[in-house]
Design a protein around this motif. Structure first.
Motif, PDB file in Angstrom:
ATOM      1  N   ASN A  89       0.812  -1.214   0.000  1.00  0.00           N
ATOM      2  CA  ASN A  89       0.000   0.000   0.000  1.00  0.00           C
ATOM      3  C   ASN A  89       0.852   1.272   0.000  1.00  0.00           C
ATOM      4  N   CYS A  90       1.669   1.461   1.050  1.00  0.00           N
ATOM      5  CA  CYS A  90       2.434   2.722   1.137  1.00  0.00           C
ATOM      6  C   CYS A  90       3.864   2.566   0.659  1.00  0.00           C
ATOM      7  N   LYS A  91       4.259   1.334   0.249  1.00  0.00           N
ATOM      8  CA  LYS A  91       5.588   1.040  -0.312  1.00  0.00           C
ATOM      9  C   LYS A  91       6.722   1.038   0.731  1.00  0.00           C
ATOM     10  N   THR A 252       1.543  -5.799  10.714  1.00  0.00           N
ATOM     11  CA  THR A 252       0.913  -4.528  10.334  1.00  0.00           C
ATOM     12  C   THR A 252       1.951  -3.454  10.025  1.00  0.00           C
ATOM     13  N   CYS A 253       1.818  -2.826   8.877  1.00  0.00           N
ATOM     14  CA  CYS A 253       2.749  -1.781   8.437  1.00  0.00           C
ATOM     15  C   CYS A 253       2.781  -0.633   9.444  1.00  0.00           C
ATOM     16  N   ILE A 254       4.003  -0.199   9.774  1.00  0.00           N
ATOM     17  CA  ILE A 254       4.201   0.864  10.762  1.00  0.00           C
ATOM     18  C   ILE A 254       3.677   2.217  10.239  1.00  0.00           C
ATOM     19  N   ASN A 255       3.634   2.373   8.915  1.00  0.00           N
ATOM     20  CA  ASN A 255       3.207   3.657   8.337  1.00  0.00           C
ATOM     21  C   ASN A 255       1.714   3.752   8.094  1.00  0.00           C
ATOM     22  N   CYS A 256       1.132   2.678   7.573  1.00  0.00           N
ATOM     23  CA  CYS A 256      -0.239   2.834   7.067  1.00  0.00           C
ATOM     24  C   CYS A 256      -1.209   1.791   7.590  1.00  0.00           C
ATOM     25  N   GLY A 257      -0.719   0.791   8.313  1.00  0.00           N
ATOM     26  CA  GLY A 257      -1.650  -0.186   8.876  1.00  0.00           C
ATOM     27  C   GLY A 257      -2.031  -1.319   7.949  1.00  0.00           C
TER      28      GLY A 257
HETATM   29 ZN   LIG Z   1       2.194   0.736   4.588  1.00  0.00          ZN
END
Ligand SMILES: [Zn+2]
Length: 398
Positions: A89-91, A252-257
């Motif tokens: 998602n956020c790369k 879970t991604c630290i930036n975007c979940g």
């Molecule tokens: Zn992300």
């Protein structure tokens, strides 16, 4: 350059050790040996990439699906030796051992009194959780090391359902190696039943989830026994509280979940350097079809594959040679296939090598002042006037 000067050797069959299509086509097209060593042609391609890299945005001009961060650029490929965590998602991209992710603490509980329980043959978290019928996340996992610099005994605590990242540990503690039996004994710990409670001369580090987790089962530092309801702060404390956990797919991604993926990859570049052999492999993996490579400008080592078909009345070779010299004067990188091979053989090789444009000098066309031009990725070829050829090529390469 000329085909024969480079001693190009193409192969009909893919090497049986090919783990990726990219390597398979590089070997078949004669850029690499089957042992993965660059040939003369391979060296030309690598030097060409190196020349291109003087331009700082060079990698982004190669149409490669790269992933990366400020420090490193990667290319996902099954045979790659590097594992990276990547957020689709956020790369967000990080080497797996350093990847950060969102941790979910357990529900807060009131601290209960310590309780020593008999736990025979519970040497692993799995066995312990089964025996006491508690979930693994309600246990504390102990890992013991010796710090190389000062021989300090390092005691690490992570939640029982999680894996330690030794890379993260080393980042905070320095180089470590597994603790020796003497070191463990001296500290008062018992292998298989160890906990940070009551240790002597131990450098204790805990994952940042531990202070948020109440009433964990941990070792009693006595063989065959564990402690129920151990609590950080009340029962022990640590020198370092940090993130020490190895991320895994689905975290879970630290930036975007979003959910993180774990990918195998090769590294194409760091802040300072490029790995040109890996870039060549990435190009081949990304740009090929069933017949061979489909390199585009500027990645291809040559823009034009020039060949002639022997004629009965006209000297097509002399005409091709003339065209070869003209393209060189015009600074169009060209490989002249000067062999006396059948047209079919040359067409196949042109497809394997994968330069953007093939030009064929044949008798029929020449009689009308025309040569055949075929972009590698198009099905049909076209007859174009020899006089316009340079302009046509320039337009196609734009
Ligand atoms: Zn992300």
């Amino acid at each position: 350059m000329k085909y024969r000067d480079l001693s190009i050797q193409t192969q009909r069959e893919a090497p049986n050790n090919a783990r990726t299509e990219g390597f398979s086509f590089l070997a078949r097209a004669g850029y690499l040996t089957r042992e993965n060593t660059p040939t003369q042609l391979g060296e030309v391609a690598l030097n060409h990439l190196q020349d291109l890299s003087n331009d700082t945005v060079f990698l982004s001009n190669l149409s490669l699906p790269t992933i990366g961060n400020e420090d490193e650029i990667f290319f996902p490929i099954a045979s790659g030796p590097v594992e990276v965590a990547h957020c689709p998602n956020c790369k967000y991209t990080e080497r797996l051992e350093f990847a950060r992710f969102v941790k979910t603490p357990l529900q807060k509980e009131n601290e209960l009194p310590l309780e020593k329980v008999l736990t025979p043959d519970c040497h692993t978290i799995e066995a312990l959780a089964n025996f006491l019928d508690v979930p693994k996340e309600k246990t504390a996992k102990a890992l013991m090391y010796t710090r190389v610099a000062d021989h300090k005994f390092v005691f690490v605590v992570v939640r029982g359902d999680m894996q330690l990242s030794e890379a993260k540990l080393k980042q905070h503690v320095g180089e470590v190696r597994p603790a020796t039996a003497e070191g463990i004994e001296r500290s008062g710990a018992a292998a298989g039943y160890a906990s940070p409670i009551g240790l002597k001369e131990a450098f204790i580090v805990v994952d940042d989830l531990i202070p948020q987790s109440q009433n964990l089962v941990a070792g009693a530092n006595e063989t065959g026994y564990h402690l129920k309801n151990t609590n950080y702060g009340r029962d022990y404390s640590a020198e370092i509280v940090e993130d020490f956990i190895q991320a895994k797919a689905g975290d879970t991604c630290i930036n975007c979940g979003s959910s993180l993926s774990v990918l195998s990859a090769i590294r194409l570049a760091t802040r300072k350097n490029h790995d040109f052999e890996n870039i060549l492999l990435a190009l081949a993996q990304t740009h090929h079809d069933s017949k061979g490579l489909t390199l585009s400008h500027p990645a291809a080592p040559f823009d034009v594959y020039l060949m002639q078909i022997p004629g009965k009345e006209l000297d097509t070779r002399a005409k091709a040679e003339e065209l070869y010299n003209r393209l060189q004067i015009e600074n169009i990188p060209v490989l002249f296939d000067d062999r006396d091979e059948r047209a079919g053989v040359k067409f196949n090789d042109a497809d394997l090598l994968g330069f953007p444009i093939r030009i064929t000098v044949g008798e029929k066309g020449l009689k009308e002042g025309m040569v055949e031009l075929k972009p590698r990725t198009e099905k049909e070829n076209q007859l174009v006037p020899v006089d316009n050829i340079v302009e046509m090529i320039r337009n196609l390469l734009k």
